[in-house]
Write a protein that holds these residues in place. Structure first.
Motif, mmCIF file in Angstrom:
data_model
loop_
_atom_site.group_PDB
_atom_site.id
_atom_site.type_symbol
_atom_site.label_atom_id
_atom_site.label_comp_id
_atom_site.label_asym_id
_atom_site.label_seq_id
_atom_site.Cartn_x
_atom_site.Cartn_y
_atom_site.Cartn_z
ATOM 1 N N GLU A 1 1.120 6.787 -6.721
ATOM 2 C CA GLU A 1 0.081 7.407 -6.448
ATOM 3 C C GLU A 1 -1.306 6.553 -6.672
ATOM 4 O O GLU A 1 -2.642 7.142 -7.197
ATOM 5 C CB GLU A 1 -0.382 8.800 -7.138
ATOM 6 C CG GLU A 1 0.905 9.726 -6.773
ATOM 7 C CD GLU A 1 0.577 11.030 -7.567
ATOM 8 O OE1 GLU A 1 -0.178 11.270 -8.169
ATOM 9 O OE2 GLU A 1 1.483 11.924 -7.213
ATOM 10 N N LYS B 1 1.349 3.920 -3.263
ATOM 11 C CA LYS B 1 0.626 5.415 -2.927
ATOM 12 C C LYS B 1 1.869 6.316 -3.145
ATOM 13 O O LYS B 1 1.583 7.318 -3.824
ATOM 14 C CB LYS B 1 0.187 5.206 -1.505
ATOM 15 C CG LYS B 1 -0.609 6.834 -1.369
ATOM 16 C CD LYS B 1 -1.009 6.955 0.043
ATOM 17 C CE LYS B 1 -1.904 8.140 -0.038
ATOM 18 N NZ LYS B 1 -2.537 8.116 1.279
ATOM 19 N N ARG C 1 0.830 -1.206 -0.014
ATOM 20 C CA ARG C 1 0.071 0.048 -0.103
ATOM 21 C C ARG C 1 0.828 1.184 0.109
ATOM 22 O O ARG C 1 0.579 2.131 -0.939
ATOM 23 C CB ARG C 1 -0.873 -0.001 1.209
ATOM 24 C CG ARG C 1 -1.978 -1.129 1.079
ATOM 25 C CD ARG C 1 -2.888 -1.279 2.275
ATOM 26 N NE ARG C 1 -3.666 -0.245 2.258
ATOM 27 C CZ ARG C 1 -4.827 -0.289 3.051
ATOM 28 N NH1 ARG C 1 -4.882 -1.372 3.791
ATOM 29 N NH2 ARG C 1 -5.745 0.847 2.986
ATOM 30 N N ASN C 2 2.024 1.228 0.915
ATOM 31 C CA ASN C 2 2.773 2.553 0.980
ATOM 32 C C ASN C 2 3.550 2.667 -0.400
ATOM 33 O O ASN C 2 3.535 3.758 -0.729
ATOM 34 C CB ASN C 2 3.733 2.446 2.091
ATOM 35 C CG ASN C 2 2.927 2.365 3.594
ATOM 36 O OD1 ASN C 2 1.614 2.657 3.540
ATOM 37 N ND2 ASN C 2 3.555 1.930 4.339
ATOM 38 N N SER D 1 -7.321 -1.995 -6.906
ATOM 39 C CA SER D 1 -6.587 -0.711 -6.893
ATOM 40 C C SER D 1 -7.930 0.171 -7.029
ATOM 41 O O SER D 1 -9.128 -0.054 -7.153
ATOM 42 C CB SER D 1 -5.744 -0.542 -8.222
ATOM 43 O OG SER D 1 -6.597 -0.534 -9.187
ATOM 44 N N ASP D 2 -7.603 1.290 -7.049
ATOM 45 C CA ASP D 2 -8.698 2.456 -6.832
ATOM 46 C C ASP D 2 -9.475 2.615 -8.351
ATOM 47 O O ASP D 2 -10.389 3.178 -8.526
ATOM 48 C CB ASP D 2 -7.876 3.783 -6.662
ATOM 49 C CG ASP D 2 -6.812 4.161 -7.309
ATOM 50 O OD1 ASP D 2 -6.341 3.260 -8.230
ATOM 51 O OD2 ASP D 2 -6.196 5.217 -7.206
ATOM 52 N N GLU E 1 -3.863 3.669 -5.339
ATOM 53 C CA GLU E 1 -4.514 3.021 -3.863
ATOM 54 C C GLU E 1 -4.880 1.867 -4.136
ATOM 55 O O GLU E 1 -5.390 1.362 -4.922
ATOM 56 C CB GLU E 1 -5.566 4.155 -3.521
ATOM 57 C CG GLU E 1 -5.352 5.506 -3.253
ATOM 58 C CD GLU E 1 -4.749 6.154 -1.711
ATOM 59 O OE1 GLU E 1 -5.080 5.132 -0.987
ATOM 60 O OE2 GLU E 1 -4.240 6.944 -1.745
#
Length: 172
Positions: A29, A25, A21-22, A141-142, A31
């Motif tokens: 960028e 992101k 995740r980190n 993912s987003d 999520e």
């Protein structure tokens, strides 16, 4: 080889999820959320990396083409990356993820390791039986791209010419 602190069955997946995740992101960028269940099918592309040194292991990241395409767009700052750029971005991402994972394992256990250059491939090239020997973390993912992070659930510690399997729960 002595473990300074044992690697528990819960610690490694939790660490891998946090790093995934980190790094996504911060680096791209993107999520992601961890899914509680399995994906209906394995995503079509993957990147793998082998770990060696005091222990042997591997990490594989499976993803949809659009996910790896987005990684390449970010890394190369372009709207239409080539297939070669997509592959390079996927390999660079896994290098970063693996480096952070190995560093965290070393900080916890004192066991050193190194990793080798990653490989990019289509998942049809990986026998499904190989995935039965490790742990799987599923993500979305987003943009609803599916990811599967696979890592071996044992570490093979080398003692001279002998080998000793260290399960992730720290017991032998």
């Amino acid at each position: 080889m002595r473990l300074e602190q044992p690697i528990t069955a819960q610690w490694l997946p939790k660490l891998a999820e946090q790093l995934m995740r980190n790094v996504l992101k911060d680096w791209a960028e993107i999520e992601v959320l961890r899914l509680s269940g399995a994906l209906s099918e394995i995503p079509p592309l993957a990147v793998s990396i082998k770990i060696g040194g005091a222990y042997d292991s591997c990490i594989l990241l499976y993803g949809d083409h659009s996910f790896f395409f987005r990684l390449a767009q970010t890394l190369f700052e372009c709207s239409e990356p080539t297939q070669e750029e997509v592959e390079e971005a996927a390999k660079e991402f896994l290098n970063i993820l693996c480096g952070q994972l190995i560093s965290a394992i070393y900080d916890k256990t004192g066991i050193p390791a190194r990793f080798y250059p990653p490989c990019f491939f289509e998942t049809a090239d990986v026998p499904p039986a190989d995935l039965q020997k490790g742990q799987r973390l599923y993500f979305c993912s987003d943009r609803h791209e599916h990811l599967l992070l696979y890592f071996a659930d044992t570490i093979i510690a080398r003692k001279g010419d002998d080998t000793d399997e260290i399960p992730c729960n720290g017991s032998r």
